[in-house]
Design an enzyme around this catalytic site. Structure first.
Site, PDB file in Angstrom:
ATOM      1  CE  LYS A  75      -7.369  -0.623   2.264  1.00  0.00           C
ATOM      2  NZ  LYS A  75      -7.727  -1.192   3.581  1.00  0.00           N
ATOM      3  CB  SER A 104      -0.941   0.010   1.206  1.00  0.00           C
ATOM      4  OG  SER A 104      -0.209  -0.026   2.425  1.00  0.00           O
ATOM      5  CG  HIS A 141      -4.419  -1.572  -0.863  1.00  0.00           C
ATOM      6  ND1 HIS A 141      -4.978  -0.309  -0.854  1.00  0.00           N
ATOM      7  CD2 HIS A 141      -3.964  -1.785   0.399  1.00  0.00           C
ATOM      8  CE1 HIS A 141      -4.846   0.228   0.348  1.00  0.00           C
ATOM      9  NE2 HIS A 141      -4.248  -0.649   1.125  1.00  0.00           N
TER      10      HIS A 141
END
Length: 476
Positions: free
Chosen positions: A322, A263, A291
């Site tokens: 997310k 990240s 991610h």
């Protein structure tokens, strides 16, 4: 002079630099701390000047102490609490002096590509959220949450195995497993909890875990909880990984652990090579896809799909917080036997409340949206390519590749902080990162693209970077 028993009254209050030289107390008093000790029967006041804190020590007789507490309306604290406060103030001062103190900007609107922050009525473009697909405030997602409140309530007030499992929890777990092409899935309050729960439950002293040195903090903390042999390989260094696999050949099970996307740098794990080594050495692979899930790969199924590898990893942990709605929640997906075992042994699962129904409903709706239409995934990829290409053409150095995490490398911590401040003046919200979050000398501004950004907004961000970059001498 007689010796009497007194109490020391320590008054802590924050003040401006000018006020720090004034010996009088005022309404900014924060704490009244008391400690018993014997002193000479004289009143005295000692003031220790400090840039952020003034400490006033006043000796008063024991009898008036309680009255003094009542009169100023402050809270009594023990000697132990006083000692703790002193330690914490010193710790906080050290963090400030190191330039790593984290302040929180207050957003006064919903999460979106355009937001407002406290103290300003201006619209600001947000380029630092994990809202990759722009679904955090999507009307259909919000409506799904609203309907679930009416049908299922706000929460369960229970853990899953007592009375905290509703039909929508099972529906979401089944949908997650199908999405990833795995046998089963289990929900957690966050992916941090999922990472905290798996290694301790799965691994014993007979096993070995081999982890990339730059894995997320939640993976590091989760591995600390287990009793397996613990090893770290150099970041994305396959020679070092193979060396450790050879050294642990006698372990009952060996688990290779890696983020799929790191990240801070936006770099993608060399998963093809990792799979090759796992096959060669008969090791398992754990992949954290936080991610990547929802937007990497043509249909958003993560780095496995992005690299054309099929379902080769044994265990996947990821998040709902997310791209998949942005609320909260995490999960593990993999073999049925693993999921069954986690329901029996994983402490964060067993001892945490169930995910609230509105969070479950939003995730269900997001999976429906991205499986029916991949246009948001394509839009995010286009925005990422546009930003990275134009920033590179402007003369900036960007870390990572082919990912919406696009760190603009600035090297110096003070420069990153100033750059971010100048960007905010131009209505672009980005954050500077420096040591200890990233290595010394590798300070950067981490830009995160979203499918919700228009081409014009991406260009506005690039233009602001270019103007500030020239002003601060980063580019010519």
């Amino acid at each position: 002079m007689a010796i009497l028993h007194y109490r020391t009254v320590l008054l802590h209050f924050r003040c401006s630099p000018n006020l720090a030289r004034a010996p009088t107390l005022n309404s900014t008093v924060l704490h009244l701390l008391l400690r018993g000790q014997e002193i000479e029967a004289e009143n005295e006041v000692k003031i220790n000047y400090h840039p952020h804190l003034v400490r006033v020590v006043r000796m008063i007789p024991l009898v008036p102490v309680r009255m003094a507490v009542r009169q100023v309306g402050l809270r009594y604290q023990s000697a132990a609490a006083m000692a703790m406060n002193g330690i914490l103030h010193d710790t906080l001062d050290a963090i400030r002096e190191a330039g790593t103190y984290k302040s929180e900007r207050i957003i006064t609107t919903k999460q979106a590509s355009k937001i407002q922050v406290a103290g300003s009525n201006r619209e600001i473009l947000n380029f630092c959220a994990n809202n990759y697909l722009g679904l955090s405030s999507h009307p259909e997602v919000v409506e799904a949450a609203r309907k679930s409140l009416d049908k299922y309530g706000a929460g369960l007030s229970s853990v899953r195995f007592i009375c905290g499992t509703q039909d929508i929890h099972k529906e979401l777990e089944e949908k997650i497993a199908r999405f990833h092409g795995r046998e089963a899935a289990i929900l957690y309050a966050s992916c941090f909890d999922a990472n905290a729960g798996i290694f301790e439950s799965l691994l014993t002293p007979e096993d070995a875990v081999i982890s990339d040195e730059l894995n997320h903090a939640s993976i590091i903390d989760g591995i600390r909880l287990c009793k397996a042999q613990r090893h770290r390989y150099k970041h994305m260094d396959m020679e070092d990984l193979e060396r450790l696999l050879a050294e642990t050949s006698r372990a009952r099970m060996r688990l290779i652990v890696t983020d799929s996307v790191f990240s801070m740098d936006g770099d993608i794990a060399p998963l093809t090579d990792i799979i090759g080594l796992a096959d060669k050495h008969n090791a398992l692979i754990f992949l954290d896809e936080c991610h990547a899930t929802g937007f990497m790969g043509a249909s958003g199924r993560g780095v496995e799909e992005h690299l054309g590898l099929g379902n080769r990893c044994d265990i996947i942990n990821s998040t709902l917080g997310k791209a998949l709605g942005g609320a909260s929640g995490g999960y593990t997906t993999g073999p049925q036997s693993l999921i069954d075992m986690l329901r029996q042994k994983s402490r964060p699962y067993l001892f945490s409340n169930s995910l609230p129904p509105p969070v479950v409903a939003t995730a269900l709706k997001v999976f429906d949206i991205i499986t029916a239409d991949n246009s948001l995934i394509a839009k995010l990829a286009a925005n990422t390519k546009r930003f990275r290409n134009k920033m590179t053409e402007a003369g900036f150095t960007l870390a990572g590749s082919d990912h919406p995490i696009s760190p603009v490398m600035l090297k110096e911590a003070s420069l990153a902080a100033r750059f971010a401040d100048e960007m905010l003046k131009r209505d672009i919200y980005v954050i500077g990162f420096s040591y200890p979050v990233v290595p010394q000398g590798k300070a950067r501004i981490r830009v995160q693209l979203s499918a919700q950004h228009t081409e014009e907004e991406v260009d506005q961000c690039i233009d602001a970077f270019t103007a500030v970059g020239r002003e601060l001498g980063v580019i010519s």
